[in-house]
Design an enzyme around this catalytic site. Sequence first.
Site, PDB file in Angstrom:
ATOM      1  N   ASP A 171      -6.958  -5.220  19.874  1.00  0.00           N
ATOM      2  CA  ASP A 171      -7.881  -3.884  19.536  1.00  0.00           C
ATOM      3  C   ASP A 171      -7.669  -2.801  20.740  1.00  0.00           C
ATOM      4  OD1 ASP A 171      -9.417  -5.162  21.487  1.00  0.00           O
ATOM      5  OD2 ASP A 171     -10.840  -5.954  20.256  1.00  0.00           O
ATOM      6  N   TYR A 264      -3.185   0.204  29.728  1.00  0.00           N
ATOM      7  CA  TYR A 264      -2.688  -0.971  30.478  1.00  0.00           C
ATOM      8  C   TYR A 264      -1.234  -0.581  31.312  1.00  0.00           C
ATOM      9  CZ  TYR A 264      -5.747  -4.379  28.615  1.00  0.00           C
ATOM     10  OH  TYR A 264      -6.929  -5.163  28.571  1.00  0.00           O
TER      11      TYR A 264
END
Length: 441
Positions: A171, A264
């Site tokens: 998600d 990320y």
Amino acid sequence: MTNKFSVVIAGGGSTFTPGIVLMLLANQDRFPLRALKFYDNDGARQEVIAEACKIILQEQAPDIAFSYTTDPKEAFTDVDFVMAHIRVGKYPMREQDEKIPLRHGVLGQETCGPGGIAYGMRSIGGVLELVDYMEQYSPNAWMLNYSNPAAIVAEATRRLRPHAKILNICDMPIGIEGRMAQIVGLKDRKQMRVRYYGLNHFGWWTQIEDLAGNDLMPQLKAYVAQHGYVPPAKDTHTEASWNDTFAKAKDVQALDSATLPNTYLKYYLFPDYVVAHSNPERTRANEVMDHREKQVFGACRAIIEAGNASAGELEIDEHASYIVDLAAAIAFNTQERMLLIVPNNGAIANFDADAMVEIPCLVGKNGPEPLTVGEIPHFQKGMMSQQVAVEKLVVDAWEEHSYQKLWQAITLSKTVPSASVAKAILDDLIEANKAYWPELN
């Protein structure tokens, strides 16, 4: 709509389980349930979450049959969907994943770098066990897997359970797209149509339009270059560590101004920055144990004690609505467009066919139909090739009980400066994970 479904949540003792239950209840119009079961191998932990959820279900949807168990046969018999979000070793092992690399000057993170590799070595066996239970007791069911690290788990299931009906999802892009929608003034992310490619926690948006076909990329790129993914309206709910990650996206985006990055990527492109801004004595795992763990379990105990749901504050997990979107797409053959982790098989033309990539797919009763991405640039291809090799080596190491393959995996991670540092981290991780990893030779 006459079909009603039976779901088992594997990881019933997770702090995320009440949010998923509330989200399932809020979506009964599009994904109606006849039965909901919890399964966990930690019965005492699960009981607190389950007893609170039982009260919520009795108040809001007494017609849904509810049960919880530590018995796989009972849990996995007569289910249509398995929603899996397990954490093998729980938060104390996450703390080790984060703190051991930091002792060696390497970033400590849940799914990236050596910490993610350590977590992957624990997760593979746990997820395969769930797949086997599902195939034994409900062979027609689908598993929607949220368990991290999703990239390593997806490679393991592709290779070791090639015919399993499992979809690996994440998600994080959903959360970022929600912020993008705020930035451009849309109601929510479903008002946008996106093109994205990469690996899990490792990807780039190449196209974002509104539903009328207007190009939103120029506005978004200009904003992110200045502010990252921190939206204009002050968000008082986001923790400081996450705010830093969303702000850092502006530096990640500068490396390729034609795209918008997954947050990320900061761990791979700015690992020195991450280490410099880390506290080796107090990592993200400590924050979660001190806050989310106490808050959710405290709320559940208050609900149980009072016998009514209003006694404890539990939040609906909006991100988890993605798992309902996915279940509904399969159950009702909606052909909804969703980001999933799937075998590449030519979708990215100049990339490994057997790499597990995260790309848009159309989802229906037979699962995902990946959309074509075409060729990708050298920068992204080079980074992705390195990271895919890491993930494949981790699964090799788990399957072959190979010390050398795991040393190679950690050495190859872009977050680690040398083979000698990789070996020192690996030896410490082996000691910490004796109860969870295969014995390495």
